[in-house]
Scaffold this active site. Sequence first.
Site, PDB file in Angstrom:
ATOM      1  N   LYS A  51     -17.493 -42.362 -93.191  1.00 49.56           N
ATOM      2  CA  LYS A  51     -18.552 -42.967 -94.007  1.00 49.56           C
ATOM      3  C   LYS A  51     -18.759 -44.440 -93.685  1.00 49.56           C
ATOM      4  CE  LYS A  51     -17.058 -42.268 -98.197  1.00 49.56           C
ATOM      5  NZ  LYS A  51     -16.866 -42.112 -99.649  1.00 49.56           N
ATOM      6  N   LYS A  52     -17.658 -45.179 -93.543  1.00 57.00           N
ATOM      7  CA  LYS A  52     -17.729 -46.636 -93.504  1.00 57.00           C
ATOM      8  C   LYS A  52     -17.299 -47.261 -92.185  1.00 57.00           C
ATOM      9  CE  LYS A  52     -16.934 -46.877 -98.475  1.00 57.00           C
ATOM     10  NZ  LYS A  52     -16.139 -47.426 -99.555  1.00 57.00           N
TER      11      LYS A  52
END
Length: 139
Positions: A51-52
């Site tokens: 996600k990051k």
Amino acid sequence: MNPTEKPNKRVITFGTFDVFHIGHVNILERAKELGNHLTVGVSSDALNFNKKGRYPVYRQEHRVHILNSLHCVDEVFIEESLELKGEYLSRYKADILVMGDDWAGKFDHFKDQCEVIYFPRTKDVSTTDIIQMIQSRID
């Protein structure tokens, strides 16, 4: 139902819960007020990286332990995939899904499974900002 009695509802929320702070406490306590059982899905280290683009500061087993120690949390599990949210809602028998308003609208497609509520984030508190502030002090 007397005013101090909580509704018989199962509430679920999801997050990384890294560098635990007052914003995390606020959303968890508010979520618990909506029902009598709060389940928390903690993003796995791998999911967080996907996600990051970075791993959490605290390993997933430490984040799970922190959440399990809180009086407002009844159950914690590792969220392995964003695509499995609907299955998690079913598995944990969620009546209500709570997310921060930075996700507003992104989970509305689950309204056929449960109620979806977005809480405002705690002002001036962000895990990313905290990490960046600490990193700038080190550099």
